[in-house]
Design an enzyme around this catalytic site. Structure first.
Site, short mmCIF file in Angstrom:
data_model
loop_
_atom_site.label_atom_id
_atom_site.label_comp_id
_atom_site.label_asym_id
_atom_site.label_seq_id
_atom_site.Cartn_x
_atom_site.Cartn_y
_atom_site.Cartn_z
N ASN A 210 -0.65 0.30 2.61
CA ASN A 210 -0.12 1.54 2.00
C ASN A 210 -1.28 2.38 1.48
O ASN A 210 -2.44 1.99 1.60
CB ASN A 210 0.87 1.18 0.88
CG ASN A 210 0.21 0.35 -0.20
OD1 ASN A 210 -0.69 0.82 -0.89
ND2 ASN A 210 0.63 -0.90 -0.34
N LYS A 289 -4.57 -10.23 20.13
CA LYS A 289 -4.24 -8.81 19.96
C LYS A 289 -2.97 -8.49 20.76
O LYS A 289 -2.88 -8.85 21.94
CB LYS A 289 -5.41 -7.96 20.46
CG LYS A 289 -5.22 -6.51 20.21
CD LYS A 289 -6.43 -5.70 20.65
CE LYS A 289 -6.06 -4.23 20.63
NZ LYS A 289 -6.70 -3.49 21.69
N ASP A 306 7.34 -11.91 -5.18
CA ASP A 306 7.18 -10.84 -6.16
C ASP A 306 6.32 -11.39 -7.29
O ASP A 306 6.79 -12.17 -8.13
CB ASP A 306 8.54 -10.36 -6.67
CG ASP A 306 8.40 -9.09 -7.49
OD1 ASP A 306 7.52 -9.05 -8.37
OD2 ASP A 306 9.15 -8.13 -7.24
N ILE A 307 5.05 -10.99 -7.31
CA ILE A 307 4.08 -11.58 -8.25
C ILE A 307 4.47 -11.29 -9.69
O ILE A 307 4.45 -12.16 -10.56
CB ILE A 307 2.65 -11.03 -7.96
CG1 ILE A 307 2.32 -11.21 -6.47
CG2 ILE A 307 1.62 -11.71 -8.84
CD1 ILE A 307 1.06 -10.47 -6.03
N LYS A 341 13.21 -7.48 -13.75
CA LYS A 341 12.01 -8.32 -13.71
C LYS A 341 11.66 -8.84 -15.11
O LYS A 341 10.63 -9.49 -15.28
CB LYS A 341 10.84 -7.56 -13.10
CG LYS A 341 11.06 -7.15 -11.64
CD LYS A 341 9.77 -6.72 -10.95
CE LYS A 341 10.05 -6.15 -9.56
NZ LYS A 341 8.86 -5.98 -8.73
O1 PMT Z 1 -3.98 3.12 -6.35
P1 PMT Z 1 -3.74 4.61 -6.60
O2 PMT Z 1 -4.03 5.46 -5.40
O3 PMT Z 1 -4.46 5.09 -7.84
O4 PMT Z 1 -2.17 4.80 -6.87
C1 PMT Z 1 -1.62 4.24 -8.03
C2 PMT Z 1 -0.25 3.59 -7.76
C3 PMT Z 1 0.77 4.65 -7.39
C4 PMT Z 1 -0.36 2.55 -6.63
C5 PMT Z 1 0.13 2.85 -9.10
O5 PMT Z 1 0.19 3.80 -10.14
C6 PMT Z 1 1.46 2.14 -8.97
O6 PMT Z 1 2.54 2.69 -9.15
N1 PMT Z 1 1.40 0.83 -8.64
C7 PMT Z 1 2.57 0.00 -8.33
C8 PMT Z 1 3.01 0.28 -6.93
C9 PMT Z 1 4.23 -0.55 -6.53
O7 PMT Z 1 4.07 -1.43 -5.76
O8 PMT Z 1 5.33 -0.24 -7.16
P2 PMT Z 1 6.77 -0.94 -6.88
O9 PMT Z 1 7.73 -0.07 -7.60
O10 PMT Z 1 6.96 -1.14 -5.41
O11 PMT Z 1 6.64 -2.36 -7.54
C10 PMT Z 1 7.03 -2.62 -8.89
C11 PMT Z 1 6.08 -3.58 -9.55
O12 PMT Z 1 6.14 -4.87 -8.93
C12 PMT Z 1 4.62 -3.16 -9.51
O13 PMT Z 1 4.05 -3.47 -10.75
C13 PMT Z 1 4.02 -4.04 -8.41
O14 PMT Z 1 2.64 -4.32 -8.66
C14 PMT Z 1 4.86 -5.31 -8.53
N2 PMT Z 1 5.05 -6.04 -7.27
C15 PMT Z 1 5.68 -5.46 -6.21
C16 PMT Z 1 5.90 -6.19 -5.07
C17 PMT Z 1 5.47 -7.53 -5.00
N3 PMT Z 1 5.64 -8.27 -3.91
N4 PMT Z 1 4.84 -8.07 -6.05
C18 PMT Z 1 4.64 -7.37 -7.18
O15 PMT Z 1 4.05 -7.88 -8.13
#
Ligand code: PMT
Length: 404
Positions: A210, A289, A306-307, A341
């Site tokens: 992403n 590949k 989901d960490i 969460k």
């Molecule tokens: O890196 P930049 O370009 O500065 O951009 C910043 C950002 C937009 C990436 C950052 O501000 C941000 O929002 N990060 C979280 C992005 C995300 O994955 O959001 P989410 O809404 O999909 O996930 C929710 C939370 O669960 C997040 O804290 C994520 O880290 C966590 N997560 C998600 C999926 C997963 N498998 N494990 C997780 O721990």
């Protein structure tokens, strides 16, 4: 001094003989990694030519409140928002009087009113002017507003007098400027921060990922280190320097990030999950590949761990802060993640092609169980400092509730 690396500093120069020392100050600030923009009052330009500061800062010098050229590029409000710190050296008796009384008649005094960032002033004037009750009353007013006044020192002055009023030496001013960012509000706490994207391989040369640049997470980690915390940063693949952080672990996939977090989580007080972790990965990574054959191509994906949810579900979970990156229904989606969460806090940001992700600025709305706060659009390092302040407040409140 690492606390100045990448900091945006507006150096305000007012009229006085020590304005020449401000030229050296620009060099020192830049040598310590700061980005410097110089603003001069009209009387300062009589002592040192703006060209000197322009050459040293490698940026245009600002002298006018309403300048047709600069208003379109970096006008006074932009400059006030841009600054992490406004440093006024030398600060003349006249400037101090205007500042104490909230005047906004030139660019520098207007900036001081328009900024939400810290301000440091380094006074310099004749000893009798310094001792004058009017000056001392003005300084009292300034001090009462939480503005940092550094110096002056005493000694022989340019006018031949001997007494207080000499501006501090540039080296000392730089030390004060660096210290302003060292808040120590999280001293003694251990933080784990994740940042950046993950990459999910589909074959030996290709992956799904992403647009996360890591800037938000790295800024949070640096702000936490400046707050005195012992910080470990777990980073996805990004092209950034970790400023002020000694422990950085680099990972590639969501699975690696999960393992790396879970190995270290035991002694952690605060976990901040700013990484954009992939929700899915390829069920089977092709050993060779993948060849181009049909017109369409199907890939079966499976859910990643989901960490964040795993950390918050631990028996002795740390104070857990998530991020929510949303393209719609920001508040509802963020609140849902906060509750589902079981997080202590969540920082929600609206993301799209130009906003939040892979850019220098962001806006956050922070939610916790009993409150919320909006942090308007600002450079990510500024936002990170405000976020860390909020986290420290909520973390301390939770801890004090536990002990009572
Ligand atoms: O890196 P930049 O370009 O500065 O951009 C910043 C950002 C937009 C990436 C950052 O501000 C941000 O929002 N990060 C979280 C992005 C995300 O994955 O959001 P989410 O809404 O999909 O996930 C929710 C939370 O669960 C997040 O804290 C994520 O880290 C966590 N997560 C998600 C999926 C997963 N498998 N494990 C997780 O721990």
């Amino acid at each position: 001094m690492h606390t100045l690396i990448g900091k945006r500093i507006v150096l305000g120069v007012t009229g006085g003989i020590s304005a020449y020392k401000a030229a050296f100050l620009v060099r020192l600030l830049r040598k310590n990694g700061a980005n410097v923009r110089v603003v001069m009052t009209q009387s300062a330009t009589k002592f040192v030519a703006p060209l000197t500061f322009q050459a040293l800062s490698e940026k245009p010098v600002h002298t006018e409140l309403l300048d047709l050229n600069t208003e379109t590029a970096m006008g006074h409000i932009e400059l006030a928002k841009w600054a992490d710190l406004i440093l006024i050296a030398p600060a003349s008796a006249n400037f101090i009087a205007r500042y104490a009384n909230g005047f906004a008649e030139d660019l520098l005094s207007t900036l001081c009113l328009a900024t939400g960032s810290p301000v440091i002033i380094a006074p310099a004037m004749n000893q009798q002017m310094w001792r004058n009750q009017a000056t001392q009353e003005n300084l009292e007013k300034i001090n009462a507003r939480g503005i940092t006044v550094v110096g002056p020192t005493a000694g022989v002055q340019a006018c031949g007098d001997d007494g207080p009023g000499r501006m501090l030496e540039p080296e000392e001013i730089v030390t004060y400027a660096g210290n302003i960012f060292q808040t120590n509000i999280l001293t003694g706490s251990r933080l784990l921060v994740t940042a950046g994207p993950t990459r999910e391989a589909i074959d030996p040369v290709r992956f799904l990922s992403n647009r996360s640049s890591g800037r938000m997470g790295y800024a949070v980690a640096t702000a936490a280190a400046e707050a005195g915390a012992d910080v470990t940063l777990i980073s996805g693949p990004v092209d950034l320097a970790a400023i002020g952080i000694e422990k950085v672990v680099y990972v590639t996939s969501a699975k690696e990030m999960q393992e790396s977090v879970m190995q270290r989580i035991n002694n952690i007080d605060i976990f901040i999950s700013a990484a954009a972790v992939a929700d899915y990965s390829a069920q089977k990574i092709s050993e060779q590949k993948i060849k181009k054959s049909d017109d369409t191509f199907e890939l079966i994906m499976q859910k990643n761990p989901d960490i964040l949810a795993e950390v918050s579900a631990l028996y002795d979970a740390p104070f857990t802060v998530g991020f929510a990156a949303e393209t719609e229904n920001l508040e509802l989606n963020a609140q849902t993640k906060l509750h589902l969460k079981n997080l202590d806090m969540i920082a929600a940001n609206q993301v799209d092609k130009k906003l939040g992700i892979d850019c220098d600025e962001n806006a956050l709305t922070i939610f916790w169980k009993t409150g919320r706060e909006k942090l308007p659009l600002a450079p990510k390092n500024k936002l990170a400092r405000s976020l860390i302040k909020l986290i420290a407040l909520q973390y301390n409140e939770k801890n004090s509730n536990k002990t009572h």
